[in-house]
Scaffold this motif. Sequence first.
Motif: not given
Length: 121
Positions: A5-25
Amino acid sequence: MDPRIDVARAYLDALLNRDGSSVPLAPDAVRHEVGLKTGFSGNHLRRSLSGGPQYRLVRAIRDIDWTVNGDDVTAEYLLDAGLFGRNLMTVRVTETFRIPTDDLRIHRITAKIRPYRAASA
């Protein structure tokens, strides 16, 4: 709480802060939105999250409900979209993230978006 859930939450956070650099993909991660492929690799998704014009409209994500079923983590939430400080619309989004327990990176995202109408008082 499930670490996926923390991994998926990082993606949602990136939608808001417009910074995908820390999303574990995962390198071969893909995203499908309403049946269309909109993400073609982990790097493409990171770039889109960080600079894609489609995400500039995202103003808020709220009322998130999480479920976990096998390797799939699903977030159902309301997304407020708008411009110039004004909310133009709210949609209900269901995103299912494929996150294997032995990898903890997003491998696939499937998004469904539908209109939202608040209950009348």
